[in-house]
Design an enzyme around this catalytic site. Structure first.
Site, short mmCIF file in Angstrom:
data_model
loop_
_atom_site.label_atom_id
_atom_site.label_comp_id
_atom_site.label_asym_id
_atom_site.label_seq_id
_atom_site.Cartn_x
_atom_site.Cartn_y
_atom_site.Cartn_z
N ASP A 67 0.81 -1.22 0.00
CA ASP A 67 0.00 0.00 0.00
C ASP A 67 0.85 1.27 0.00
O ASP A 67 2.05 1.23 0.20
CB ASP A 67 -0.96 0.00 1.19
CG ASP A 67 -0.34 -0.57 2.46
OD1 ASP A 67 0.91 -0.52 2.58
OD2 ASP A 67 -1.07 -1.08 3.31
N ASN A 135 -7.55 -2.92 14.29
CA ASN A 135 -8.95 -3.19 13.91
C ASN A 135 -9.08 -4.37 12.93
O ASN A 135 -10.12 -4.59 12.34
CB ASN A 135 -9.59 -1.93 13.30
CG ASN A 135 -8.93 -1.52 11.97
OD1 ASN A 135 -7.98 -2.16 11.52
ND2 ASN A 135 -9.44 -0.48 11.36
N HIS A 137 -7.32 -4.78 10.07
CA HIS A 137 -7.02 -4.55 8.64
C HIS A 137 -5.73 -5.27 8.26
O HIS A 137 -4.82 -5.45 9.08
CB HIS A 137 -6.98 -3.06 8.28
CG HIS A 137 -5.83 -2.28 8.81
ND1 HIS A 137 -5.97 -1.08 9.48
CD2 HIS A 137 -4.48 -2.48 8.76
CE1 HIS A 137 -4.79 -0.60 9.81
NE2 HIS A 137 -3.86 -1.44 9.40
N GLU A 142 -9.78 -2.10 5.15
CA GLU A 142 -10.40 -1.74 6.42
C GLU A 142 -11.67 -2.57 6.67
O GLU A 142 -12.19 -3.19 5.74
CB GLU A 142 -10.73 -0.24 6.41
CG GLU A 142 -9.52 0.68 6.34
CD GLU A 142 -8.79 0.84 7.68
OE1 GLU A 142 -8.82 -0.09 8.51
OE2 GLU A 142 -8.18 1.90 7.87
C1 F6R Z 1 1.52 -1.57 6.06
C2 F6R Z 1 0.23 -2.23 6.15
C3 F6R Z 1 -0.58 -2.22 7.39
C4 F6R Z 1 0.25 -2.50 8.65
C5 F6R Z 1 -0.64 -2.40 9.89
C6 F6R Z 1 0.17 -2.59 11.15
O1 F6R Z 1 2.05 -1.68 4.77
O2 F6R Z 1 -0.19 -2.75 5.18
O3 F6R Z 1 -1.60 -3.17 7.28
O4 F6R Z 1 0.82 -3.78 8.56
O5 F6R Z 1 -1.26 -1.15 9.91
O6 F6R Z 1 1.03 -1.51 11.30
P1 F6R Z 1 2.21 -1.54 12.37
O7 F6R Z 1 3.16 -2.58 11.93
O8 F6R Z 1 2.83 -0.17 12.30
O9 F6R Z 1 1.59 -1.85 13.68
#
Ligand code: F6R
Length: 246
Positions: A67, A135, A137, A142
């Site tokens: 992403d 959450n 995702h 989401e």
């Molecule tokens: C990042 C991504 C997100 C993260 C998630 C956890 O490329 O796709 O899904 O893996 O938001 O983020 P952290 O690792 O910062 O807790």
């Protein structure tokens, strides 16, 4: 779904690296799916350390990321392209032209089509690294996202904006939209490693391991994947033992 509970983030990242290394050693032209965020930082450092010892080469590896924030270009230190270059790619012998991150600027429809075309050309990831949002995702799919979507632009949820604000000067600087790979493409990966560390992930890990599949909790679809390893530390797994899921 295989679950590994490590003592801490350090040892969990080492386990993830061993799995990744085994896959890369089997196929020096592997396609690697990568994530940003805090979770994979130690894994990326282990990749760099082992490369610097001369044990690995990324010369023929191709990577794609999950992403990118909409509105941030590659020179913006908050963009995921910038993050990947600085944290990982610049420290390996990888050809930057073989590394792909969705385009957060310009015409979104075009960027979406281009990324789906790219994913199709590269083929499914030999191994995909995932983190998980508090959450549920994965990438920026989401809660409520259709499991059949491929690349798309999404509004970030309030909780994701709040979680990610820790990496910005203030919450108003966090982009509200992202371009993300869809769950359909993630599910096509041949192998997945999902890592989760720390207290903030305990509810998410509990829900993931409950096995109930519901798009209100996007990561739940991973229960249908044939080759996924979930690696979490004691903190992230604490509700499993409390609520007796093992
Ligand atoms: C990042 C991504 C997100 C993260 C998630 C956890 O490329 O796709 O899904 O893996 O938001 O983020 P952290 O690792 O910062 O807790």
């Amino acid at each position: 779904m295989e679950l590994i509970i490590s003592t801490d983030e350090e040892s969990g990242s080492k386990i993830a690296y061993e799995i990744l290394k085994e896959t890369l050693l089997k196929n020096e032209q592997a396609v690697l799916g990568l994530a940003t965020g805090t979770t994979p930082l130690k894994l990326y450092q282990l990749m760099i350390d082992d490369y610097q010892k001369g044990n690995m080469s990324y010369k023929n590896i191709k990577t794609y990321n999950l992403d990118e924030y909409v509105g941030l270009d590659e020179n913006n230190p908050q963009s995921y392209r910038y993050f990947m270059n600085k944290i990982l790619f610049e420290h390996l012998d990888i050809d930057l032209n073989n590394t792909f991150v969705p385009n957060g600027i310009g015409n979104q429809e075009v960027s979406i089509l281009e990324y789906d075309k790219l994913l199709k050309n590269l083929g499914p990831a030999d191994i995909q690294i995932l983190g998980i949002g508090s959450n549920g995702h994965i990438a920026f799919n989401e809660p409520g996202t259709d499991f059949n979507l491929t690349t798309h632009v999404t509004e970030l949820s309030k909780s994701t904006i709040k979680d990610n604000s820790r990496l910005f000067n203030n919450i108003n600087e966090v982009p509200t939209k992202a371009i993300t790979m869809g769950i359909k493409s993630i599910m096509e990966s041949k192998q997945i490693i999902l890592m989760a560390f720390g207290k903030n992930k305990q509810e998410a890990i509990y829900q993931l391991l409950s096995g109930k599949i519901d798009n209100k909790f996007p990561a739940s679809i991973l229960n249908n994947h044939q080759n996924i390893t979930v690696i979490c530390d004691k903190e992230a797994s604490s509700l499993l033992t409390e609520k007796k899921i093992d």
